[in-house]
Design a protein around this motif. Structure first.
Motif, PDB file in Angstrom:
ATOM      1  N   LEU A  11     -47.110 -14.787   4.405  1.00  0.00           N
ATOM      2  CA  LEU A  11     -47.546 -15.380   5.663  1.00  0.00           C
ATOM      3  C   LEU A  11     -48.819 -14.735   6.193  1.00  0.00           C
ATOM      4  N   GLU A  12     -49.078 -13.479   5.847  1.00  0.00           N
ATOM      5  CA  GLU A  12     -50.343 -12.868   6.255  1.00  0.00           C
ATOM      6  C   GLU A  12     -51.511 -13.520   5.512  1.00  0.00           C
ATOM      7  N   ALA A  13     -51.300 -13.896   4.255  1.00  0.00           N
ATOM      8  CA  ALA A  13     -52.335 -14.634   3.523  1.00  0.00           C
ATOM      9  C   ALA A  13     -52.591 -15.993   4.182  1.00  0.00           C
ATOM     10  N   LEU A  14     -51.535 -16.631   4.643  1.00  0.00           N
ATOM     11  CA  LEU A  14     -51.684 -17.897   5.368  1.00  0.00           C
ATOM     12  C   LEU A  14     -52.545 -17.700   6.610  1.00  0.00           C
ATOM     13  N   ARG A  15     -52.250 -16.663   7.366  1.00  0.00           N
ATOM     14  CA  ARG A  15     -53.041 -16.394   8.570  1.00  0.00           C
ATOM     15  C   ARG A  15     -54.490 -16.059   8.211  1.00  0.00           C
ATOM     16  N   HIS A  16     -54.688 -15.311   7.131  1.00  0.00           N
ATOM     17  CA  HIS A  16     -56.047 -15.000   6.667  1.00  0.00           C
ATOM     18  C   HIS A  16     -56.823 -16.276   6.367  1.00  0.00           C
ATOM     19  N   ASN A  17     -56.194 -17.207   5.662  1.00  0.00           N
ATOM     20  CA  ASN A  17     -56.881 -18.442   5.301  1.00  0.00           C
ATOM     21  C   ASN A  17     -57.178 -19.290   6.536  1.00  0.00           C
TER      22      ASN A  17
END
Length: 365
Positions: A11-17
């Protein structure tokens, strides 16, 4: 012991994107597209992860919006295809949804419905995709009709969709863009145009709102990657393990139909993952996988519950070794879902949305 195949969702990768999408168009709002259960990642979990950052979400249909509302998601939700029958307008109003309008019957239904409050409307223009929407000439008349009914429609925007924003050749895209700019100027209308590829590569399409979709999940939708798309982080890692090892002499067929023949004495790893989990049966021999963080390839046809990989050159690979079908391995090595999709003669969207319910999702970050 549970079957080892798991879809890990970062989910942190989702927020990054999502933050990347915003940084590329700082003057635009970014509607996070969560249709098809968050492109297979779990719409509710993704919405909760973005709730403190994204101002609005988008889904394809009212059933998807209901799922989010029942999970406690209160932010605005756009119905990208609008309503499918007039009776849905009551739910649109009750749930506080925004809606696309692309057909005359939707306009008539909206204007005939008794509303306690007006509904925010995104008027869909067919600028060249030839899927949904009014022609630019017809759209002007519909816009003016909706604008004259403030008790029924409010916060009007023009919306369209690009057919070729992912391509290097900008000719067709430029034609669509020109038609929309003329119409928007004539109406003084705010625009919602940019999908993922246009968000990444077409600054001229950045409007009042953009609609980043597959890029949020770490897939690069561009024909050729650019500096921005190279910064996308994979959100889903489809991870399994080797459950058996076969030592075979040269010349032995592997899998259904014997499509792959061992070219030398070979070690074959059997992996718990197959088309019954959503992995594409069309994957060719040579489709990459990561075993113990090292690249190797599929050897033989994908079965319903298993696939086979060549681990001859990974001597330490054995039963229990990590297998990453796409995503990030434990050692940090990344296998792009886009690369896997090309080997299946498809696109990342089909792989991500095709991961079936029997594959558990595990959320991190």
């Amino acid at each position: 012991m549970a079957r080892p195949l798991i879809a890990h969702i970062d989910l942190e990768a989702l927020r990054h994107n999502y933050r990347l999408a915003c940084s590329l168009a700082p003057a635009s709002g970014a509607v996070a597209v969560l249709k098809a259960d968050g492109y297979g990642h779990g719409a509710v979990a993704c919405a909760r992860a973005l709730e403190g950052t994204a101002p609005a979400f988008a889904v394809a249909c009212i059933e998807e919006a209901v799922t989010l509302r029942e999970a406690g998601i209160s932010l605005p939700i756009v119905l990208l295809e609008g309503i499918f029958e007039a009776g849905e307008l009551e739910q649109v109003e009750t749930l506080g949804l925004w809606m696309a309008v692309h057909s005359d019957w939707q306009v008539e239904a909206l204007l005939a419905h008794r509303l306690a409050r007006p509904i925010p409307v995104w008027l869909k223009v067919d600028s060249g995709m030839h899927r949904l929407g009014f022609s630019p000439e017809r759209a002007e008349a519909v816009w003016r009709r909706l604008a004259a009914a403030p008790t029924h429609a409010c916060d009007l925007h023009l919306m369209s969709h690009f057919a070729t924003a992912d391509r290097v050749d900008t000719g067709y895209f430029a034609g669509q863009m020109a038609r929309l700019e003329v119409l928007a100027e004539r109406l003084g209308a705010p625009l919602c145009l940019a999908n993922s590829p246009a968000t990444l590569a077409r600054a001229e399409a950045h409007g009042a709102w953009n609609r980043p979709g597959v890029m949020l999940y770490g897939s690069d939708p561009l024909e050729h990657a650019n500096e921005a798309s190279r910064r996308l982080a994979p959100v889903m890692t489809l991870r399994s393990a080797i459950i058996a090892v076969r030592e075979l002499p040269a010349g032995e067929p592997v899998g259904y139909g014997g499509r792959w023949i061992t070219p030398r004495p070979s070690r074959i790893g059997v992996v718990a993952c197959g088309y019954g989990d959503g992995y594409d049966r069309h994957a060719v021999d040579g489709t990459p996988v990561l075993v113990a963080g090292r690249r190797t390839a599929i050897a033989g046809k994908v079965s319903m519950d298993m696939l086979t990989v060549d681990i001859t050159d990974i001597p330490d690979a054995d039963i229990g070794s990590e297998v990453v079908l796409w995503g990030r391995a434990a050692n940090g090595e990344v296998l792009s879902v886009d690369e896997v999709a090309r080997c299946c003669d498809t696109i990342s969207y089909t792989l991500l949305t095709g991961v079936l319910p029997r594959v558990p999702r595990r959320y991190h970050g």
